[in-house]
Design a protein around this motif. Structure first.
Motif, PDB file in Angstrom:
ATOM      1  N   ARG A   1       0.814  -1.219   0.000  1.00 49.95           N
ATOM      2  CA  ARG A   1       0.000   0.000   0.000  1.00 49.95           C
ATOM      3  C   ARG A   1       0.844   1.264   0.000  1.00 49.95           C
ATOM      4  NH1 ARG A   1      -5.015  -1.488   4.149  1.00 49.95           N
ATOM      5  NH2 ARG A   1      -5.701  -3.391   3.051  1.00 49.95           N
ATOM      6  N   SER A   2       2.076   1.158  -0.472  1.00 49.18           N
ATOM      7  CA  SER A   2       2.960   2.321  -0.494  1.00 49.18           C
ATOM      8  C   SER A   2       3.882   2.244  -1.711  1.00 49.18           C
ATOM      9  CB  SER A   2       3.765   2.415   0.809  1.00 49.18           C
ATOM     10  OG  SER A   2       4.299   1.163   1.164  1.00 49.18           O
TER      11      SER A   2
ATOM     12  N   SER B   1      -1.469   4.934  -3.798  1.00 44.33           N
ATOM     13  CA  SER B   1      -0.578   5.393  -2.726  1.00 44.33           C
ATOM     14  C   SER B   1      -0.672   6.897  -2.525  1.00 44.33           C
ATOM     15  CB  SER B   1       0.869   4.990  -3.027  1.00 44.33           C
ATOM     16  OG  SER B   1       1.011   3.588  -3.065  1.00 44.33           O
TER      17      SER B   1
ATOM     18  N   TYR C   1      -0.738   1.338  -8.307  1.00 46.41           N
ATOM     19  CA  TYR C   1      -0.145   1.560  -6.986  1.00 46.41           C
ATOM     20  C   TYR C   1       0.201   3.039  -6.791  1.00 46.41           C
ATOM     21  CZ  TYR C   1       0.505  -3.480  -6.070  1.00 46.41           C
ATOM     22  OH  TYR C   1       0.318  -4.814  -5.827  1.00 46.41           O
TER      23      TYR C   1
END
Length: 420
Positions: free
Chosen positions: A296-297, A367, A363
């Motif tokens: 998640r980053s 993010s 992503y």
């Protein structure tokens, strides 16, 4: 009857006129310092030149031997201080701010407003392109650093699935080692070691810890229990690399994964180009997955062009056109298809991109929405050059010397953080 001398003058005049007619009459011309001279990058530069020419502007390469190293920056500095800057130079991260403090960069706010850069770019990216609140640089692409590349056949051989946590990662690594596969392909160079280190820091500590420790260089974070866990996890990874890793280039490490000699590698998404060049396909032959704990980053590395203030109005007009062209959806798609990175702006059709690039783009967007985009230290996005080099030295020394304790390494990081 004309004399021979007059005839020669007339012929010379006609030849000059013919040559002038054959050459394009550029409305303006940009001189650009860059080091994209081979492969997909060269193709992308050619496309940028073509798009700019379609608007009536010319391009001239500002070539400096040695690529983007110290020599190029010295030549650039001498040109700028002499009042003869190029229109654009390939710069990124804190280097943009350093040039901005010299008050020599152009104002791109008009282009940014027309193309709505503030709404196209995540805030952390937009701020990296600004000095004192105004745009002075334009981003070209974004690379994701926190990838784990896995040979799919090696994973099948040991009956495992892609690891999502560090416990799962080490369990898979143990199985690979027992099967005679080098668990982690690594190149023993300081930048590669810091690439792995910052990935571990994000995976163990999360984005807030990453920012405090590696961007803000907070002494408490650098000496924290979390940093201790980061260093211990980082050192544990070394035990799964091979004895010949020292000095190995990153692409040679990637080749080990491609051939199945090694199972996994921590590396940015440029590694994907090596797999594709070897006729390997995502999901079929290899996996691109988030490094453990980082789903998640996103650690970002962004290429960008800083624009310098010009005296010539026609050149300045061409410079504005260059900035707009770079941020156009057409160029963002072409460039990133060639380079293996992903578009930095929103609204680009990702249909032609491979699965790994589509995931990277997703992503990146996700993010940014949860404030989990962080700049890469290893790839010059976060810190002044001297500070970055000092931190890399500490991390490399810790990696290569098992006698250095975790508390000693934390003290060394705090000391390195004070280097300016």
């Amino acid at each position: 009857m004309p004399t021979p001398a007059r005839s020669r003058r007339s012929a010379g005049l006609l030849l000059a006129c013919a040559l002038a007619a054959a050459m394009p009459a550029w409305a303006g011309q940009v001189e650009v310092l860059h080091w994209w001279t081979s492969g997909g990058e060269a193709k992308s530069v050619a496309e940028l030149k073509r798009l700019l020419a379609a608007e009536g502007h010319g391009w001239r390469d500002f070539v400096v031997a040695g690529g983007g190293g110290e020599g190029a920056m010295s030549v650039l500095r001498s040109r700028v201080l002499a009042g003869n800057p190029p229109a654009a130079a390939q710069l990124k991260g804190p280097a943009i701010q350093e040039w901005g403090r010299l008050d020599v960069l152009a104002n791109l706010d008009d282009v940014a407003r027309r193309q709505q850069w503030d709404s196209q770019l995540p805030r952390v990216v937009a701020e990296a392109m600004k000095v004192n609140g105004r745009y002075v640089a334009v981003p070209v692409n974004v690379h994701r650093i926190n990838w784990l590349w896995i040979n799919r056949e090696a994973l099948r051989k040991v009956g495992a699935r892609a690891p999502a946590t560090w416990d799962e990662f080490f369990a898979v690594a143990d199985k690979m080692r027992k099967a005679g596969i080098v668990p982690v392909a690594h190149g023993g160079q300081p930048w590669q070691e810091f690439t792995t280190f910052e990935t571990v820091a994000l995976g163990v500590g999360g984005p807030d810890f990453y920012r405090k420790a590696l961007v803000q260089l907070d002494a408490k974070a650098l000496r924290s229990e979390t940093m201790g866990q980061v260093l211990e996890t980082f050192r544990r990874i070394k035990g799964y690399t091979d004895a010949a890793a020292a000095g190995r280039e990153w692409n040679a490490a990637t080749a080990m994964v491609i051939r199945g000699e090694a199972g996994m590698q921590f590396m940015g998404d440029w590694a994907k180009g090596e797999f594709l060049a070897a006729q390997k396909q995502p999901n079929r032959d290899f996996l691109c997955v988030s490094a453990p704990g980082t789903a998640r980053s996103f650690i970002f590395n962004i290429d960008s062009f800083a624009m310098f203030r010009l005296k010539d109005s026609a050149a300045a007009q061409a410079q504005q056109a260059l900035a707009a062209t770079i941020m156009s959806k057409e160029f963002q798609q072409v460039f990133n298809l060639n380079k293996g990175s992903v578009p930095v702006g929103t609204g680009v059709d990702m249909g032609k991109f491979d699965l790994c690039a589509q995931e990277s783009s997703a992503y990146f967007v996700a993010s940014s929405m949860v404030n989990a985009l962080v700049p890469s230290v290893a790839h010059k996005m976060a810190l002044p050059e001297k500070t970055e080099a000092a931190l890399k030295d500490v991390v490399a020394a810790f990696w290569n010397n098992d006698q250095t304790s975790v508390p000693e390494a934390m003290d060394a990081l705090v000391k390195a953080a004070q280097v300016k």
